[in-house]
Each structure stands twice: as C-alpha cells, then as structure tokens.
Scaffold this active site. Structure first.
Site, mmCIF file in Angstrom:
data_model
loop_
_atom_site.group_PDB
_atom_site.id
_atom_site.type_symbol
_atom_site.label_atom_id
_atom_site.label_comp_id
_atom_site.label_asym_id
_atom_site.label_seq_id
_atom_site.Cartn_x
_atom_site.Cartn_y
_atom_site.Cartn_z
ATOM 1 N N HIS A 111 43.380 15.697 64.779
ATOM 2 C CA HIS A 111 43.794 15.985 66.005
ATOM 3 C C HIS A 111 45.278 14.305 65.984
ATOM 4 O O HIS A 111 44.930 13.908 66.338
ATOM 5 C CB HIS A 111 42.902 15.403 66.822
ATOM 6 C CG HIS A 111 41.693 16.252 67.238
ATOM 7 N ND1 HIS A 111 41.366 17.237 68.098
ATOM 8 C CD2 HIS A 111 40.398 16.323 66.563
ATOM 9 C CE1 HIS A 111 40.052 17.754 67.454
ATOM 10 N NE2 HIS A 111 39.574 17.824 66.779
ATOM 11 N N SER A 133 73.210 5.847 60.860
ATOM 12 C CA SER A 133 73.222 6.382 63.024
ATOM 13 C C SER A 133 74.462 4.999 63.077
ATOM 14 O O SER A 133 75.302 4.286 61.886
ATOM 15 C CB SER A 133 72.349 5.267 63.818
ATOM 16 O OG SER A 133 73.288 4.855 64.963
ATOM 17 N N LYS A 171 69.638 2.275 60.824
ATOM 18 C CA LYS A 171 68.815 3.509 61.041
ATOM 19 C C LYS A 171 69.106 3.840 59.397
ATOM 20 O O LYS A 171 70.006 3.923 58.700
ATOM 21 C CB LYS A 171 69.112 4.264 61.517
ATOM 22 C CG LYS A 171 68.789 3.358 63.147
ATOM 23 C CD LYS A 171 67.823 3.596 63.714
ATOM 24 C CE LYS A 171 67.053 4.726 64.138
ATOM 25 N NZ LYS A 171 67.349 5.619 65.338
ATOM 26 N N GLU A 216 64.482 17.230 60.074
ATOM 27 C CA GLU A 216 64.418 17.550 61.587
ATOM 28 C C GLU A 216 64.517 18.836 62.127
ATOM 29 O O GLU A 216 64.365 19.620 62.723
ATOM 30 C CB GLU A 216 65.279 16.313 62.753
ATOM 31 C CG GLU A 216 64.777 15.052 62.193
ATOM 32 C CD GLU A 216 65.504 13.899 62.947
ATOM 33 O OE1 GLU A 216 65.132 13.573 64.169
ATOM 34 O OE2 GLU A 216 66.081 13.454 62.614
#
Ligand code: ARG
Length: 456
Positions: free
Chosen positions: A144, A265, A271, A278
């Site tokens: 979980h 970024s 970043k 992704e």
C-alpha cells in the site's frame, strides 16, 4: 479508381516496412514454384535476381512509392514486371495477397518477438548486475506504499527479473503460434495448382503449415497475442518506472538516476526531471490502446479476408516500436542509476519494519498469532508515543504488554535482525537471496549463450 479512394485505401505509407519480409516470402514461393515445375530454373534465377535488386533499391530508399499501387506487395510485383515482363507476371502463381500479407506479417512479428526477447534478457541482466553492486543494502519493502518489512535491495531487483522472465515465457509461447506458414492458402480455398506448401514453409523457417485455407487469411490471433505480450511488458515497465520516479524524489532519496536520461527545466535551474521514466509509464498507454484497437478491429469479422484487416498494421507496428524503445532505454537506466545507500539506511529505523518479525518470534514461542499481533501493535503504540524504534523499548515496557516477556525475543528486532530471521523459500534472507542470484546467473548466462549462437 477515384483519387479519394486511392488515398483512403493505400497502405504503402505504413506497410512499406514489410518489404524485406515480402521479398523473402516471394523468393521462397518462387523457389517452390520452380521445384514444382511451375517456373523454369532460368525464370526463378531472373525473379530472384530482380527481387534482390528491388530490395537493394528499397534499402537505399531509391524506390518511389505511388499510392495508386496501394501496398508493398503491388509495388514490388509491379517493379518486377517492369523489369522482367511475362516472367515477372508468373510470380503470383498460386498465391493471393491474402496469404501473402499473412505470411509477411508472421515473418515480421517473428523477428520482432526475437528482438523483444533479446531486449528483455538485456534488462534482466541489468537488474542482475545491480545485485552484486547493491549487495548488503537493505531497503524498506512497501505494501500500500506504506513501509512494511525490510528486504535486501537485491531482492527487489530479483522481483523484476521474475516479471521479465514471465514476459520472455509469453514471447516464446506466442512465437510458437506465430511460426506457422499461411502461404499456399491462396485467396480462400487453396489452389488447383500442384504446390508444395511444406517446402515453402521449410524455406522460410516456419515450424509447420497452417491447416485450413479459410482460416489462414482471417487469422490475426498472432497479431493480437503479440500485442498482448507487449502490453504486459508495457505494464511491467510502467510499474517499474513509477517506482523509480518515486525513489528518485527528494522525499524518498533512494535513487540517483543517470543524468543523461533526465532532462532539465527551462525555468527552474535546479530541476532534474525523470522524463524517460515518465514517458515509459506514459507510452504503455499507447500499447494498451493498440491492443484495444486490434480487438475491436477483429470483433465480428466474418471468415476469410476482409479489407478491415489492413488496419491491423499501424497498432501492431507501433506496439513493437514503442516497447522496443522503452526496453532499450530501461537497461542503461537500470545499470547506471545509483542506490543512495546512506540516505536509505539513515531512515531504516522509521516505520517499525521489524514489527512483523517480532510478532513471529512471539508466535514461535507458542503465542497465538492474533495475540502476538495485538502485543506488537500495543508496543508500536508505546514506541510511537516516545518517538523511538521498538529496539529501544525497555524490558519493563515489554513486560507491561506480556508479563512472560523473554529478552531473547530482541534478536528479531532491528532491520538486520528481521532480515536474518526470514526462513521461507523465496524470502529476503541473505542466503535465499544469494541462492536466487546464483540461479539467475546460471540461467541468464545460458540464455545469453544460446542467443549469441543464433544470428542477431
Ligand atoms: N494491403 C492489404 C492488407 O494489408 C493486403 C491484402 C489485400 N488483399 C485483398 N484481397 N485486397 O491487408
């Protein structure tokens, strides 16, 4: 033909990539026709020479496509006839585009599956290489997405190897059903010409011939099945990507991803974004969609060839392209990422990861599971209140919960104590993990050797 229809019905814009398989199929077909007396040796030689010529032009991209020639089969045949006249007109003897496209596709999918298998093995080896590198590192296992029990990091890597092994099993199983020769089914009923289907099948490396000429041209089970196999791989990669995206966050601080597979970024200079992961997660959606498209395409089609079947190619090709690229990128990411062992171990005291093994120690001393569960739950509540791990509770606090508390129970405490107390087969005990690693090393090594002995 109406212009709009020509544009509507062409498939050359996507089936051109079947040209090598189409030519291979045609040469085998012609070879068989010659052996059966349907072509002379000279005719066969001319056809073979010219087909290779056409292939070389296609390789060099010196072969113009024209939508009025519809598909790759017509383009190649047209060029052959242009070069050879009547001899070229003989190639299509005892053949229809219906069995021809089924053959091309099976040859293409067979190659695709072999490439996928190689990539899967490469990824398994990447995870295996991590096992040595990360030996001894203990990480929390989650259920979980909550801290559950301590495990060796290698145990995690081995879990992925298992998933990929099932993927390879599905690839191999699917390949068996792909590797069946449709050629000779002709349009739908077979042919009155004296062909030898088994010879063509043998020339193309097929295991056997498809049994029923009506089934042959309608059967795209192999396409759906291969896309399903790819979808499962996509799901596995997507779950892995999600996990590593989380693990690479500052919040987790478990993993450093290789920068060459990340992006920056344009506005936030600090970043480092895990775009490859992704996109891997995102691209699995395309493959799931492709599977859905194929299933919908085939639903309700009457027997034998229907033109709808032409639409099988874009989702099929896209699924192979997508998964092959995802696999290609996954392997170096797995190899080159760095586990942040210190950052992980500095927080292993959090989350009461040894609670379950403490409970099991009580059970071993004859305490019923529900009671032991209750004891440990109460101890965790006390420890939480004091902000300490279970190992820092005093004997008096233990006795408060169970008056018969025996301090030897403490050996099950701490993360290392928990790991050392596992004993079921397949557990995260260091000996079991070492056995698994050993078993996988042997198995994957022999798979690599078997693959190396086949041509790429
Ligand atoms: N381009 C067609 C396809 O991909 C080839 C088969 C065409 N057969 C036919 N009878 N029109 O399905």
């Amino acid at each position: 033909m109406d212009d709009a229809l020509a544009r509507f019905s062409e498939s050359i814009s996507f089936d051109h990539r079947l040209y090598k398989h189409d030519i291979r199929g045609s040469i085998a077909h012609a070879t068989m026709l010659c052996r059966q007396g349907l072509l002379t040796a000279d005719e066969l030689a001319a056809i073979e020479r010219e087909l290779k010529n056409i292939e070389a032009r296609l390789d060099r991209r010196e072969f113009p496509f024209r939508i009025e020639l519809e598909d790759i089969h017509m383009h190649i045949e047209h060029a052959l006839i242009e070069a050879l006249g009547d001899i070229g007109r003989k190639l299509h003897t005892a053949r229809s585009r219906n069995d021809q496209i089924a053959t091309d596709l099976r040859l293409w999918v067979r190659d695709g599956l072999d490439q996928v298998d190689r990539r899967l093995l490469e990824l398994q080896l990447a995870f295996l290489s991590r096992c040595d590198r990360d030996a001894g590192v203990i990480v929390p296992a989650y259920t979980h997405l909550q801290r559950a029990q301590p495990v060796l990091a290698s145990h995690y890597w081995l879990a992925y190897i298992e998933k990929l092994e099932r993927d390879r099993g599905r690839v191999a199983d699917c390949r068996r059903r792909v590797n069946i020769c449709p050629l000779g089914g002709a349009a739908v009923a077979g042919t009155s010409l004296p062909i030898d289907r088994r010879y063509t099948a043998e020339l193309l490396g097929f295991e056997t011939i498809a049994g029923n000429s009506i089934d042959i041209s309608s059967d795209r089970d192999f396409a759906v099945e291969s896309v399903f196999v790819l979808t499962m791989i996509g799901l596995h990669l997507s779950g892995w990507a999600e996990e590593w995206i989380l693990w690479s966050t500052t919040e987790f601080g478990f993993l450093k991803l290789p920068h060459r597979y990340c992006t920056g970024s344009s506005i936030m200079p600090q970043k480092v974004n895990p775009d490859t992961l992704e996109l891997t997660r995102g691209k699995s959606a395309r493959v799931i969609g492709n599977l859905q498209s194929l299933l919908s395409l085939l639903k309700g089609l009457p027997l034998a060839y229907n033109r709808d079947l032409q639409e099988d190619k874009p989702p099929l090709f896209d699924s192979f392209d997508t998964i092959l690229t995802c696999l290609e990128l996954a392997a170096p990411i797995v190899r080159e990422s760095e586990l942040q062992a210190e950052s992980i171990s500095s927080r292993m005291d959090e989350g009461y990861l040894d609670a379950t093994t403490l409970m099991e120690a009580w059970i071993q001393r004859g305490v019923p599971q529900r009671t032991a569960h209750h004891h440990v739950g109460a101890l965790v509540a006390i420890a939480k209140k004091r902000g300490v791990p279970l190992s820092e509770l005093t004997d008096a606090e233990f006795r408060q919960i169970d008056p018969s508390f025996d301090p030897s129970l403490r050996s099950s405490l701490s993360v290392q104590g928990a790991i050392d107390s596992y004993r079921s087969e397949g557990s995260s005990h260091p000996d079991h993990v070492a056995q698994q690693i050993h078993r996988w090393k042997l198995h994957l090594e022999s798979c690599s050797m078997a693959l190396a002995s086949k041509s790429p």
